[in-house]
Design a protein around this motif. Structure first.
Motif, PDB file in Angstrom:
ATOM      1  N   ALA A 165      36.779  36.644  53.453  1.00 27.62           N
ATOM      2  CA  ALA A 165      36.075  37.167  54.392  1.00 27.62           C
ATOM      3  C   ALA A 165      35.583  38.469  54.228  1.00 27.62           C
ATOM      4  O   ALA A 165      34.535  38.976  55.270  1.00 27.62           O
ATOM      5  N   THR A 166      35.099  39.303  53.688  1.00 26.97           N
ATOM      6  CA  THR A 166      34.253  40.214  53.465  1.00 26.97           C
ATOM      7  C   THR A 166      33.300  39.944  52.522  1.00 26.97           C
ATOM      8  O   THR A 166      32.146  40.194  52.758  1.00 26.97           O
ATOM      9  N   VAL A 167      32.349  39.045  52.317  1.00 29.34           N
ATOM     10  CA  VAL A 167      31.756  38.350  51.499  1.00 29.34           C
ATOM     11  C   VAL A 167      30.171  38.348  52.615  1.00 29.34           C
ATOM     12  O   VAL A 167      29.276  38.919  52.262  1.00 29.34           O
ATOM     13  N   PRO A 168      30.760  38.280  53.811  1.00 34.87           N
ATOM     14  CA  PRO A 168      29.770  37.727  54.400  1.00 34.87           C
ATOM     15  C   PRO A 168      29.183  39.268  54.837  1.00 34.87           C
ATOM     16  O   PRO A 168      27.912  39.664  55.516  1.00 34.87           O
ATOM     17  N   LEU A 169      30.259  40.076  55.075  1.00 36.89           N
ATOM     18  CA  LEU A 169      29.375  41.103  55.154  1.00 36.89           C
ATOM     19  C   LEU A 169      28.780  42.270  54.187  1.00 36.89           C
ATOM     20  O   LEU A 169      28.022  42.870  54.214  1.00 36.89           O
ATOM     21  N   LEU A 170      29.435  42.192  52.717  1.00 35.45           N
ATOM     22  CA  LEU A 170      28.639  42.482  51.412  1.00 35.45           C
ATOM     23  C   LEU A 170      27.740  41.634  51.362  1.00 35.45           C
ATOM     24  O   LEU A 170      26.549  42.952  50.990  1.00 35.45           O
ATOM     25  N   ALA A 171      27.522  40.656  51.869  1.00 31.50           N
ATOM     26  CA  ALA A 171      25.677  39.998  51.042  1.00 31.50           C
ATOM     27  C   ALA A 171      24.723  40.577  53.009  1.00 31.50           C
ATOM     28  O   ALA A 171      23.949  40.828  52.451  1.00 31.50           O
ATOM     29  N   ASP A 172      25.571  40.972  53.557  1.00 22.84           N
ATOM     30  CA  ASP A 172      24.992  41.629  55.052  1.00 22.84           C
ATOM     31  C   ASP A 172      24.380  43.134  54.545  1.00 22.84           C
ATOM     32  O   ASP A 172      23.087  43.463  55.038  1.00 22.84           O
ATOM     33  N   ARG A 173      25.341  44.141  54.637  1.00 22.33           N
ATOM     34  CA  ARG A 173      24.936  45.975  54.408  1.00 22.33           C
ATOM     35  C   ARG A 173      24.877  45.951  52.783  1.00 22.33           C
ATOM     36  O   ARG A 173      23.625  46.295  53.423  1.00 22.33           O
ATOM     37  N   SER A 199      22.249  43.725  51.601  1.00 28.94           N
ATOM     38  CA  SER A 199      21.550  42.765  50.898  1.00 28.94           C
ATOM     39  C   SER A 199      21.899  41.740  49.552  1.00 28.94           C
ATOM     40  O   SER A 199      21.048  41.654  48.963  1.00 28.94           O
ATOM     41  N   GLY A 200      22.943  41.217  49.644  1.00 28.22           N
ATOM     42  CA  GLY A 200      23.539  40.408  48.622  1.00 28.22           C
ATOM     43  C   GLY A 200      23.172  39.336  48.241  1.00 28.22           C
ATOM     44  O   GLY A 200      22.717  38.453  49.673  1.00 28.22           O
ATOM     45  N   GLU A 201      22.080  38.808  47.101  1.00 27.25           N
ATOM     46  CA  GLU A 201      21.838  37.581  47.461  1.00 27.25           C
ATOM     47  C   GLU A 201      22.361  36.659  46.462  1.00 27.25           C
ATOM     48  O   GLU A 201      22.793  35.436  47.211  1.00 27.25           O
ATOM     49  N   LEU A 202      23.293  36.454  45.944  1.00 29.33           N
ATOM     50  CA  LEU A 202      24.258  36.482  44.545  1.00 29.33           C
ATOM     51  C   LEU A 202      25.906  36.546  45.489  1.00 29.33           C
ATOM     52  O   LEU A 202      25.648  37.590  44.262  1.00 29.33           O
ATOM     53  N   MET A 203      26.412  36.006  45.447  1.00 30.63           N
ATOM     54  CA  MET A 203      27.608  36.498  46.282  1.00 30.63           C
ATOM     55  C   MET A 203      28.697  35.851  44.346  1.00 30.63           C
ATOM     56  O   MET A 203      28.341  34.650  44.667  1.00 30.63           O
ATOM     57  N   VAL A 204      29.486  36.264  44.418  1.00 34.29           N
ATOM     58  CA  VAL A 204      30.643  35.925  43.633  1.00 34.29           C
ATOM     59  C   VAL A 204      32.220  36.774  43.790  1.00 34.29           C
ATOM     60  O   VAL A 204      32.374  37.518  43.560  1.00 34.29           O
ATOM     61  N   GLY A 205      33.154  35.469  43.828  1.00 35.47           N
ATOM     62  CA  GLY A 205      34.181  36.002  44.402  1.00 35.47           C
ATOM     63  C   GLY A 205      35.204  35.423  43.760  1.00 35.47           C
ATOM     64  O   GLY A 205      35.114  34.209  43.292  1.00 35.47           O
ATOM     65  N   THR A 206      36.558  36.574  43.213  1.00 34.83           N
ATOM     66  CA  THR A 206      37.436  36.250  41.926  1.00 34.83           C
ATOM     67  C   THR A 206      38.412  36.166  42.682  1.00 34.83           C
ATOM     68  O   THR A 206      38.537  37.767  43.250  1.00 34.83           O
ATOM     69  N   ASP A 207      39.451  36.037  42.041  1.00 31.94           N
ATOM     70  CA  ASP A 207      40.708  35.661  42.418  1.00 31.94           C
ATOM     71  C   ASP A 207      41.872  35.535  42.083  1.00 31.94           C
ATOM     72  O   ASP A 207      42.342  34.053  41.522  1.00 31.94           O
ATOM     73  N   PRO A 208      43.447  35.734  42.081  1.00 31.07           N
ATOM     74  CA  PRO A 208      43.857  35.798  40.602  1.00 31.07           C
ATOM     75  C   PRO A 208      45.257  33.972  41.263  1.00 31.07           C
ATOM     76  O   PRO A 208      45.209  33.427  41.034  1.00 31.07           O
ATOM     77  N   SER A 209      44.753  34.060  43.174  1.00 32.55           N
ATOM     78  CA  SER A 209      45.173  32.652  44.075  1.00 32.55           C
ATOM     79  C   SER A 209      44.391  31.672  44.020  1.00 32.55           C
ATOM     80  O   SER A 209      43.742  32.237  44.315  1.00 32.55           O
ATOM     81  N   ALA A 210      44.923  30.301  42.872  1.00 29.55           N
ATOM     82  CA  ALA A 210      43.954  28.932  43.734  1.00 29.55           C
ATOM     83  C   ALA A 210      43.988  29.468  44.745  1.00 29.55           C
ATOM     84  O   ALA A 210      42.683  28.475  45.349  1.00 29.55           O
ATOM     85  N   LYS A 211      44.608  28.948  45.694  1.00 25.25           N
ATOM     86  CA  LYS A 211      45.250  29.102  47.313  1.00 25.25           C
ATOM     87  C   LYS A 211      44.000  29.811  47.496  1.00 25.25           C
ATOM     88  O   LYS A 211      43.697  29.160  49.009  1.00 25.25           O
ATOM     89  N   ALA A 212      44.063  31.000  47.930  1.00 18.30           N
ATOM     90  CA  ALA A 212      43.211  32.057  48.391  1.00 18.30           C
ATOM     91  C   ALA A 212      41.989  31.606  47.989  1.00 18.30           C
ATOM     92  O   ALA A 212      40.851  31.445  48.731  1.00 18.30           O
TER      93      ALA A 212
END
Length: 97
Positions: free
Chosen positions: A67-75, A77-90
């Motif tokens: 959910a925070t990815v669009p905020l990070l990209a916008d605020r 000016s991110g071009e490459l976004m990588v998300g990681t989480d210990p939960s495969a379901k998340a």
């Protein structure tokens, strides 16, 4: 493939109920999930600006449902976004969003 440990299983179990659980926890504050996400990202933006630091690559460690990815990209000016989480379901939920 790595064997899951008990904390991974806990994160997986919590992934599908995260938004409801968070809403219950935030009910006393009168604020929403998005309010706190926006506040965290604005804080980070100010700190990076004070250091005269800009970036195009952003790692969201513990991204949950993404959910925070669009905020990070916008605020930020991110071009490459990588998300990681210990939960495969998340991560699966983030990919659907």
């Amino acid at each position: 493939m790595q064997k899951k440990n008990s904390s991974d299983e806990l994160f997986d179990h919590h992934a599908s109920t995260y938004d409801d659980d968070l809403a219950k926890g935030l009910a006393l504050t009168g604020e929403s999930k998005s309010y706190f996400a926006e506040t965290r990202v604005e804080w980070l933006k100010k700190k990076l600006s004070k250091m005269d630091f800009t970036t195009k690559n952003i790692l969201d460690y513990g991204c949950g449902d993404g959910a925070t990815v669009p905020l990070l990209a916008d605020r930020l000016s991110g071009e490459l976004m990588v998300g990681t989480d210990p939960s495969a379901k998340a991560i699966a939920i983030a990919k659907q969003k």
